[in-house]
Scaffold this motif. Structure first.
Motif, short mmCIF file in Angstrom:
data_model
loop_
_atom_site.label_atom_id
_atom_site.label_comp_id
_atom_site.label_asym_id
_atom_site.label_seq_id
_atom_site.Cartn_x
_atom_site.Cartn_y
_atom_site.Cartn_z
N VAL A 164 0.98 -1.23 -0.14
CA VAL A 164 0.05 -0.07 0.14
C VAL A 164 0.86 1.29 0.01
O VAL A 164 1.89 1.37 0.75
CB VAL A 164 -0.92 0.19 1.21
N GLY A 165 0.68 2.10 -0.87
CA GLY A 165 1.28 3.42 -0.75
C GLY A 165 0.38 4.51 -0.13
O GLY A 165 -0.76 4.57 -0.67
N VAL A 166 1.01 5.22 0.64
CA VAL A 166 0.00 6.35 1.37
C VAL A 166 1.18 7.68 1.40
O VAL A 166 2.35 7.50 1.50
CB VAL A 166 -0.36 5.90 2.75
N ARG A 167 0.30 8.66 1.46
CA ARG A 167 0.93 10.07 1.66
C ARG A 167 1.54 10.25 3.12
O ARG A 167 0.45 10.12 3.90
CB ARG A 167 0.05 10.99 1.05
N SER A 168 2.60 10.74 3.18
CA SER A 168 2.87 10.88 4.50
C SER A 168 2.42 12.69 5.00
O SER A 168 2.08 13.33 4.15
CB SER A 168 4.67 11.07 4.65
N GLY A 169 2.44 12.79 6.15
CA GLY A 169 1.78 14.23 6.76
C GLY A 169 0.56 14.17 6.62
O GLY A 169 -0.04 15.32 6.99
N VAL A 170 -0.33 13.26 6.61
CA VAL A 170 -1.78 13.18 6.56
C VAL A 170 -2.34 12.01 7.19
O VAL A 170 -1.68 11.05 7.31
CB VAL A 170 -2.64 13.51 5.37
N PRO A 171 -3.25 12.18 8.19
CA PRO A 171 -3.80 11.15 9.17
C PRO A 171 -4.47 9.98 8.26
O PRO A 171 -5.43 10.58 7.34
CB PRO A 171 -4.90 11.70 10.01
N VAL A 172 -4.18 9.09 8.19
CA VAL A 172 -4.74 7.87 7.47
C VAL A 172 -5.22 6.82 7.90
O VAL A 172 -4.61 6.35 9.28
CB VAL A 172 -4.01 7.47 6.13
N GLY A 173 -6.31 5.87 7.52
CA GLY A 173 -6.49 4.71 8.36
C GLY A 173 -5.41 3.51 8.57
O GLY A 173 -5.51 2.95 9.50
N PHE A 174 -4.46 3.53 7.56
CA PHE A 174 -3.46 2.48 7.80
C PHE A 174 -2.49 2.86 9.06
O PHE A 174 -1.55 2.03 9.31
CB PHE A 174 -2.58 2.39 6.56
N ASP A 175 -2.51 4.08 9.36
CA ASP A 175 -1.61 4.52 10.74
C ASP A 175 -1.82 3.62 11.83
O ASP A 175 -0.76 3.33 12.49
CB ASP A 175 -2.03 6.07 11.02
N SER A 176 -2.87 3.19 12.16
CA SER A 176 -3.11 2.19 13.04
C SER A 176 -3.53 0.78 12.89
O SER A 176 -3.95 -0.15 13.57
CB SER A 176 -4.40 2.72 14.16
N ALA A 177 -3.13 0.55 11.61
CA ALA A 177 -3.45 -0.80 11.10
C ALA A 177 -2.30 -2.01 11.50
O ALA A 177 -2.56 -3.06 11.43
CB ALA A 177 -3.34 -0.90 9.45
N GLY A 178 -1.34 -1.35 12.10
CA GLY A 178 -0.19 -2.26 12.61
C GLY A 178 0.76 -3.05 11.65
O GLY A 178 0.97 -4.26 11.66
N LEU A 179 0.63 -2.44 10.24
CA LEU A 179 1.49 -3.13 9.34
C LEU A 179 2.86 -2.51 9.13
O LEU A 179 3.15 -1.38 9.86
CB LEU A 179 0.77 -2.86 7.88
N SER A 180 3.74 -3.39 8.80
CA SER A 180 5.12 -2.70 8.57
C SER A 180 5.03 -1.72 7.66
O SER A 180 4.44 -1.62 6.68
CB SER A 180 6.06 -4.00 8.11
N GLU A 181 6.10 -0.90 7.86
CA GLU A 181 6.15 0.23 6.97
C GLU A 181 7.76 0.49 6.46
O GLU A 181 8.56 0.16 6.78
CB GLU A 181 5.85 1.62 7.56
#
Length: 921
Positions: A164-181
């Motif tokens: 999954v690609g997500v933009r940093s600097g904005v809160p997203v649902g994946f923040d608390s998903a517990g996945l490796s980054e």
């Protein structure tokens, strides 16, 4: 930017991503970086790498236009796998059918969808490994994000991978998903120079330096800024190009794209606006999806200036970058956006949710037709588990309502959904908005009750409010629809259950009797089970089984409620599959979990405790506490603590149990939440039994219900049967223990629940006045089919019977029972009971070698306390003479009894008579 140049300076990231694809242990990875840093190029690189190694690659991308559409992202991701859906079992096929709108099943929970998706992915990857790639994950809708997080945590050691690609600097649902980054940083200065030189080898030196300074290692800026800065008048810099004030880089890039958009002809700008508002992909290389999208035509002009690309799969125009799409929308006037939404509403007229969304965006003035469309969209979203979207659409429907009554009704419905789902702040706001100009609707009253119950445990006032509303509905319209009355009745039953108050239950029974013909049969099942299962539980087993026949059509709340009923009659384990097999999953971390999800976790916790799966129960309890705390659902947080207190007591973690017990009791008692205060007393009882403080255990247990009685409307009155009898026997209260055991038999407890049958036969054996009855009742307990389902209770019954046999010189038979009990306690982790069973076994060994018991087997303090107890003094009186606490006295006696080979105070005098005199020792 071509792929070769795009990957300049990304050697470390490429290596990490290659390792991810090759690693069997890693199942999911989030790629995080700022706008334009090159995440999409890296995602494409991984997709190519996976394809080359035999993976099947499926792509999806989030879009702002779809951020509120439930499961929109999941539709993209799973559409290519739909042919495999027919191979799923019936339950999971129905869940995904509801998500995809194929059937009218119940609204699935995140856990239900997640488990169905896991099975679907396993089937799809059975022949070929699978890689799922999601770009722009920050715009994925909430429900899809929650499911992807749930699934991603369970892909380790599987043939499926999620990137999954997500933009940093904005809160997203994946923040608390517990996945490796994996963080994607800006390029180094050296790599930035290589990228810039590869695209603009003849760039003027002063422009080159300026671009490098302004781009700050962001590849997109390195490619897009040079033309704009080169066109600036000589001697002008970035301030003249963008304006002063430290404008962020994404805004500067929007300025770049904005200049190009402004130069387009009006017709092309209109095409781009329609595509942007409809969520047309901002990425090439996306696989075709089912959802209809606006097809941008005659837009070669936009492609020529670098705003659009051509999708190689479909041949259609797509946006070059998400910033292009957002820039197009930002530059449009309100009238232009409304006109575009009108066209898109017509395009999606067969899709109830998209059609309503675009209609609402195009509307200015109240419009009942649009409001009704939004109401239908909300109902569709709720059926698919999209409560947040349903609340948003009903709120917008209220804004577009043409009269006050419709507005109030829709706001009330939105508030009810928010309240039931545990979206408390939203529910409070909606209730306030809906009652500004008149009397609140029944739904708004229910929403307020949910907020008060969940947030502060308020049971008294909410009970009165709901009684009044139900009576008004009954008196006003005899044929009031079930969809208005039933939720109110069910909530009234929930509140009555938490209160566990006789007077409140009597009022509840009275009002339900008057509307019995207007409510469904399931509500009557809840009424009988939650109020007083001993007196109203006849036939509940059959009624629950009958209700579950229609499981695929059941509302998820009804599934949880029926499983609660099953727990009350000792049959919860039979319906584990209807809790979506969540007991087999670890560390539940679904994003945006609703109140219903936490209720299901509580039920799983109870089932795990009963089955002896205490480590799993601990994890489930901690997860439910975490979710309830984060969501502000205070009632559920204290309920989680109460269950964890009982579990800690069973495991012999006495201090932890008492700390949690005190927390629960201090919060629940002033509020009159009887269900939780009973659980707190149960925790206190079990903790005291675990450490041998039988006097304290008796006080706790008799505080729940008096010996010989089972107080009405108290769930724990029957549940504490074994605890009360055991504590009574160990404190010499044999008469009270026998009376309570006989009362259980007379009350018909064996007919109510398998667990209660096991406990009733057990306590009858423990309190039997002759060995024949004891053996008969013990045999019935031992042979009961429920024994294997309740190992802790069965082990306690074995221990008690083993002690009785040992006391009557049946050492061989006693050894087998005591050894079996000790083994079970050790496997469970019930340290207090395990030590007691081991002590009994040691006593057998000692007594077989020497008799009478030597004085040295008792310490001086133990002998002194034993003599005082034999004289008839209570623990409190002994404590006053010895300057010890009653609890310490009880602990000493707990160690004395097995040393002397006795089980009660009544036998103390004779046992001590066989020992040498204390004074001569």
């Amino acid at each position: 930017m071509d792929r070769m140049h795009a990957l300049v300076g990304r050697e470390a990231e490429q290596q990490a991503l290659s390792a991810f694809i090759a690693s069997p242990e890693e199942g999911a990875l989030v790629l995080r970086g700022e706008t334009g840093v090159g995440k999409s190029v890296l995602l494409e690189h991984v997709a190519d790498l996976a394809s080359a190694t035999g993976h099947r690659v499926i792509r999806a991308a989030g879009a702002e236009a779809e951020a509120e559409l439930p499961f929109a992202g999941l539709h993209q991701l799973l559409y290519p796998l739909l042919p495999d859906m027919d191979r799923l079992d019936g339950v999971h096929r129905a869940v995904l059918g509801a998500v995809f709108g194929r059937c009218d099943g119940p609204a699935p929970s995140v856990m239900a969808v997640g488990l169905a998706v896991l099975d679907l992915l396993a089937l799809a990857a059975s022949a070929t490994p699978l890689l799922m790639v999601i770009d722009d994950g920050q715009w994925l809708d909430v429900t899809s994000t929650a499911v992807c997080g749930f699934v991603g945590r369970r892909l380790a050691d599987s043939k499926v991978k999620l990137l999954v690609g997500v933009r940093s600097g904005v809160p997203v649902g994946f923040d608390s998903a517990g996945l490796s980054e994996l963080h994607v940083p800006p390029l180094s200065r050296e790599a930035s120079q290589q990228v810039l030189d590869s695209h603009y080898p003849a760039l003027a030196p002063h422009i080159r330096v300026l671009v490098l300074d302004e781009a700050m290692g962001v590849p997109l800026a390195l490619v897009e800024l040079p033309p704009l800065l080169s066109s600036a008048p000589s001697g002008h810099g970035v301030e003249e190009a963008f304006g002063a004030g430290g404008v962020p880089l994404p805004r500067r890039l929007q300025h770049v794209y904005g200049a190009r958009v402004a130069a387009l002809t009006p017709a092309v700008r209109t095409e781009l606006l329609r595509g942007a508002l409809d969520g047309v992909s901002a990425r090439t290389g996306s696989s075709p999806v089912r959802a209809v999208r606006y097809r941008m035509l005659n837009a070669d002009e936009a492609a020529a200036c670098g705003l659009l690309d051509v999708d190689p799969y479909t041949g259609e125009f797509v946006f070059r970058h998400p910033l292009v799409r957002s820039t197009v929308v930002r530059m449009a006037t309100p009238n232009e956006r409304r006109a575009a939404h009108t066209v898109l509403a017509q395009l999606h007229r067969q899709d109830v949710e998209r059609h309503a969304t675009h209609l609402a965006a195009a509307a200015i003035d109240p419009n009942e037709q649009v409001a009704a469309a939004l109401e239908a969209a909300a109902a569709s979203a709720r059926r698919r588990g999209g409560e947040a979207a349903a609340v948003a659409w009903l709120t917008r429907a209220a804004e577009l309502s043409e009269n006050r009554e419709s507005r109030s009704r829709r706001l009330g419905d939105a508030a009810f959904i928010a309240g039931q789902a545990g979206l408390l702040e939203r529910a409070q706001h909606l209730v306030h908005s809906g009652t500004t100009h008149g009397v609140p609707s029944p739904a708004a009253v229910a929403a307020s009750a949910y907020v008060a119950l969940y947030e502060d445990g308020e049971v008294c006032s909410t009970h009165r409010q709901l009684l009044n509303v139900i009576e008004n509905i009954r008196d006003r319209a005899e044929g009031e629809p079930h969809d208005v009355l039933t939720p109110l009745v069910n909530l009234l039953l929930v509140i009555s259950q938490y209160a566990s108050n006789c007077a409140m239950w009597e009022r509840t029974h009275a009002v339900l009797a008057s509307v019995k013909h207007l409510i469904p049969s399931n509500s009557l099942v809840y009424q009988d089970a939650w109020s007083d299962v001993l007196r109203r539980g006849t036939g509940l087993h059959e009624r629950v089984e009958s209700a579950f026949v229609n499981f695929p059509q059941l509302d998820p709340w009804d599934v949880a409620r029926l499983c609660d009923v099953a727990y009350r009659v000792g049959a919860l384990g039979r319906y584990r599959s209807h809790l979506q097999r969540t007991m087999e999953r670890e560390r539940e971390r679904e994003v945006g979990a609703k109140a219903g999800d936490i209720s299901m976790l509580h039920l799983l916790l109870l089932d795990q405790m009963a089955a002896g799966q205490w480590e799993a129960a601990e994890q489930t309890g901690r997860r439910s506490l975490e979710l309830a705390t984060v969501r502000g659902l205070t009632l559920f947080a204290y309920q989680s603590r109460a269950y964890l207190a009982v579990l800690a007591a069973m495991r012999g973690r006495v201090e932890q149990a008492r700390e949690l017990q005190a927390m629960v009791d201090s919060w629940a008692a002033p509020r009159g939440i009887g269900l939780l205060t009973q659980l707190a007393d149960t925790a206190g009882t079990v903790a005291a039994l675990s450490e041998g403080d039988y006097e304290a255990a008796y006080l706790h247990a008799s505080g729940i219900t008096h010996p010989g009685t089972f107080e009405p409307y108290l769930h724990q009155a029957s549940g504490t049967l074994l605890d009360l009898v055991e504590a009574a026997l160990h404190t010499g209260r044999t008469e009270q223990a026998r009376r309570h055991a006989l009362a259980a038999q007379t009350a018909g407890l064996p007919d109510i629940s398998p667990r209660l049958a096991l406990l009733t036969y057990g306590v009858l054996s423990m309190t039997a006045t002759n060995d024949r009855e004891a053996a008969e009742m013990y045999a019935r307990a031992e042979a009961h089919p429920a024994g294997a389902n309740f190992p802790f209770e069965l082990a306690r019954i074995r221990l008690a019977h083993g002690i009785r046999l040992r006391h009557n010189h049946g050492r061989k038979a006693a050894r087998q029972l005591l050894a079996s009990a000790a083994t079970c306690f050790e496997q469970l982790g019930a340290t207090g009971w395990a030590e007691r069973a081991r002590t009994e076994l040691r006593t057998i060994d000692n007594s077989s070698r020497t008799s009478p018991i030597p004085l040295t087997s008792l310490t001086w303090q133990e002998r002194r306390i034993a003599d005082l107890a034999a004289s008839g003094l209570t623990n409190k009186e002994i404590g006053e003479r010895t300057h010890l606490s009653p609890r310490t006295v009880s602990s000493h006696l707990y160690r004395v009894f097995p040393k002397l080979g006795i089980t009660s105070r009544a036998a103390l005098r004779d046992a001590l008579g066989r020992l040498p005199d204390l004074a001569s020792a």
